[in-house]
Design a protein around this motif. Structure first.
Motif, PDB file in Angstrom:
ATOM      1  N   ASP A 163      23.527  -1.242  -4.556  1.00 37.60           N
ATOM      2  CA  ASP A 163      23.206  -0.344  -5.674  1.00 37.60           C
ATOM      3  C   ASP A 163      21.771  -0.554  -6.156  1.00 37.60           C
ATOM      4  O   ASP A 163      21.058   0.399  -6.481  1.00 37.60           O
ATOM      5  N   SER A 164      21.351  -1.815  -6.196  1.00 35.88           N
ATOM      6  CA  SER A 164      19.989  -2.111  -6.661  1.00 35.88           C
ATOM      7  C   SER A 164      18.954  -1.561  -5.682  1.00 35.88           C
ATOM      8  O   SER A 164      17.868  -1.130  -6.084  1.00 35.88           O
ATOM      9  N   LEU A 200      21.090  -4.803   2.228  1.00 34.93           N
ATOM     10  CA  LEU A 200      21.284  -6.216   1.902  1.00 34.93           C
ATOM     11  C   LEU A 200      19.990  -6.883   1.449  1.00 34.93           C
ATOM     12  O   LEU A 200      19.959  -8.084   1.193  1.00 34.93           O
ATOM     13  N   SER A 201      18.909  -6.093   1.350  1.00 30.33           N
ATOM     14  CA  SER A 201      17.602  -6.640   0.967  1.00 30.33           C
ATOM     15  C   SER A 201      17.525  -6.893  -0.532  1.00 30.33           C
ATOM     16  O   SER A 201      18.248  -6.283  -1.325  1.00 30.33           O
ATOM     17  N   ASP A 202      16.619  -7.764  -0.886  1.00 30.15           N
ATOM     18  CA  ASP A 202      16.310  -7.982  -2.302  1.00 30.15           C
ATOM     19  C   ASP A 202      15.231  -6.962  -2.672  1.00 30.15           C
ATOM     20  O   ASP A 202      14.089  -7.078  -2.207  1.00 30.15           O
ATOM     21  N   LEU A 257       9.964  -3.761  -2.858  1.00 27.91           N
ATOM     22  CA  LEU A 257       8.926  -3.292  -3.783  1.00 27.91           C
ATOM     23  C   LEU A 257       7.522  -3.760  -3.391  1.00 27.91           C
ATOM     24  O   LEU A 257       6.566  -2.975  -3.456  1.00 27.91           O
ATOM     25  N   PRO A 258       7.326  -5.021  -2.973  1.00 29.03           N
ATOM     26  CA  PRO A 258       5.973  -5.453  -2.573  1.00 29.03           C
ATOM     27  C   PRO A 258       5.391  -4.612  -1.427  1.00 29.03           C
ATOM     28  O   PRO A 258       4.176  -4.405  -1.369  1.00 29.03           O
ATOM     29  N   LYS A 259       6.231  -4.127  -0.525  1.00 27.91           N
ATOM     30  CA  LYS A 259       5.738  -3.299   0.577  1.00 27.91           C
ATOM     31  C   LYS A 259       5.310  -1.929   0.078  1.00 27.91           C
ATOM     32  O   LYS A 259       4.300  -1.373   0.524  1.00 27.91           O
TER      33      LYS A 259
END
Length: 392
Positions: free
Chosen positions: A89-90, A117-119, A125-127
């Motif tokens: 969801d995030s 499954l990524s943070d 976001l950094p990418k």
């Protein structure tokens, strides 16, 4: 019903009724035969993994818009297993907050399901921020990442940033790096150590100026960063043909040889031979305009047939201006030839004009030099030109 039965066996017994009732109610599972996932019925997974799998499948269908078949394959093939919607969801929320549509999110997940499954804060976001920092607009960013979601899979510090840093060292300014990235987003996925660096180093070693190297990198990044052994082979071929590394045409020739197989190149040379070009003439034409070899056989045949057989220009004349081969026959060559024929018939221009003198200039220059200049002598010339363009 086979696909439904397979899915039923994925679920722990105590959850089958609840899960299947929920999924059927929401229209997720359609009775289809999925032979490619038939092995699921024979799964020896532990109950905990079965529960994760069943939850992941329902989530991929319900929240991400995947088909049942795609959801099963993603869960099984990529080991996309989870019991809680919190992490996926995030990830979806991050995409939505950055303007991605449901269809674009679905496409990303279908191509790269493990992204769920990524943070989002630490890895995704950094990418996005890196791309924004070099000038990628929000709309461009969405389009590029939707089509190239594997950019999210690539390691930021070990691949994306080194690729950016290397491109910046070659191109010097972010504007040019941005052009390269937009033309080929996969340039940020290249192996900087084994392809980018040695290919550029070879060109520098041969004396290619920065402007020529930049032209290759910006306009043809796929060829600039191809496997080094292939790049070396193409460079050696171009050198043997007598190209000067100091000239732009040197890297253009490299690009053509990298795009064409040897048999295909031989077939083009044979085709030009049938139109009267000797081997030396073909090589000279290639050295003047390498892209003359990239045109299709149909395009070459139609253009040569019109210019040689219908207009009467010598084939050798065309070999001296091979770039005309790449021009549009219908929109440029035929209309301009009609105008020149009219002017020649009235004795207003020479009969032995080289094709390049009126086919290569820009539209504005052609109109000034061959149409408006003779408006008093041939008032209808502009109408003839526009009508022939329209008919073509």
């Amino acid at each position: 019903m086979y696909g439904f039965l397979c899915l039923r066996q994925l679920l722990p017994l105590k959850h089958r009724r609840t899960h299947l009732g929920f999924l059927q109610k929401n229209g997720f599972f359609i009775a289809k035969s999925f032979t490619s996932v038939g092995s699921l019925s024979e799964s020896n997974q532990k109950p905990e993994e079965e529960e994760k799998l069943s939850f992941a499948v329902s989530y991929l269908v319900n929240s991400c818009g995947l088909s049942t078949k795609s959801a099963i394959l993603a869960s099984q093939s990529h080991r996309v297993l989870f019991q809680s919607p919190e992490r996926p969801d995030s990830v979806l929320n991050l995409f939505k907050e950055n303007g991605f549509s449901n269809a674009q999110i679905s496409k990303i997940v279908r191509i790269h399901p493990l992204i769920l499954l990524s943070d989002p804060e630490k890895t995704l976001l950094p990418k996005i921020e890196l791309l924004r920092s070099i000038g990628v607009s929000s709309s461009e960013l969405i389009t590029i990442l939707s089509s190239n979601p594997l950019l999210f899979k690539s390691n930021l510090k070990k691949r994306l940033i080194p690729c950016y840093d290397f491109l910046k060292s070659v191109l010097l300014v972010d504007e040019k790096v941005l052009k390269t990235f937009k033309r080929s987003p996969r340039s940020f996925l290249c192996d900087e150590t084994n392809t980018m660096a040695p290919n550029i180093a070879l060109l520098r070693q041969l004396g290619a100026p920065p402007s020529t190297i930049s032209l290759l990198v910006i306009n043809f990044p796929s060829e600039a960063f191809i496997k080094h052994t292939k790049f070396v082979e193409a460079v050696h071929q171009v050198k043997e043909m007598g190209f000067d590394p100091m000239k732009t045409v040197f890297v253009l020739a490299i690009r053509v040889l990298l795009k064409m197989s040897k048999p295909k190149l031989e077939s083009r040379l044979e085709l030009y031979k049938r139109w009267g070009w000797s081997k030396d003439m073909s090589l000279a034409a290639f050295k003047r305009f390498p892209n003359c070899m990239l045109s299709s056989e149909e395009k070459i045949t139609k253009t040569m047939d019109f210019l040689v057989n219908k207009i009467g220009w010598p084939s050798a004349n065309i070999a001296k201006h091979p770039s005309v081969i790449s021009l549009s026959l219908e929109k440029r060559i035929i209309p301009r030839c009609y105008v020149v024929q009219i002017l020649q018939a009235k004795g207003l221009v020479k009969n032995n004009l080289a094709v390049g003198t009126f086919l290569l200039p820009t539209e504005r220059i052609f109109l000034e030099k061959f149409v408006k200049r003779f408006r008093d002598d041939v008032p209808e010339l502009l109408n003839v030109y526009q009508a022939s363009s329209f008919r073509s």
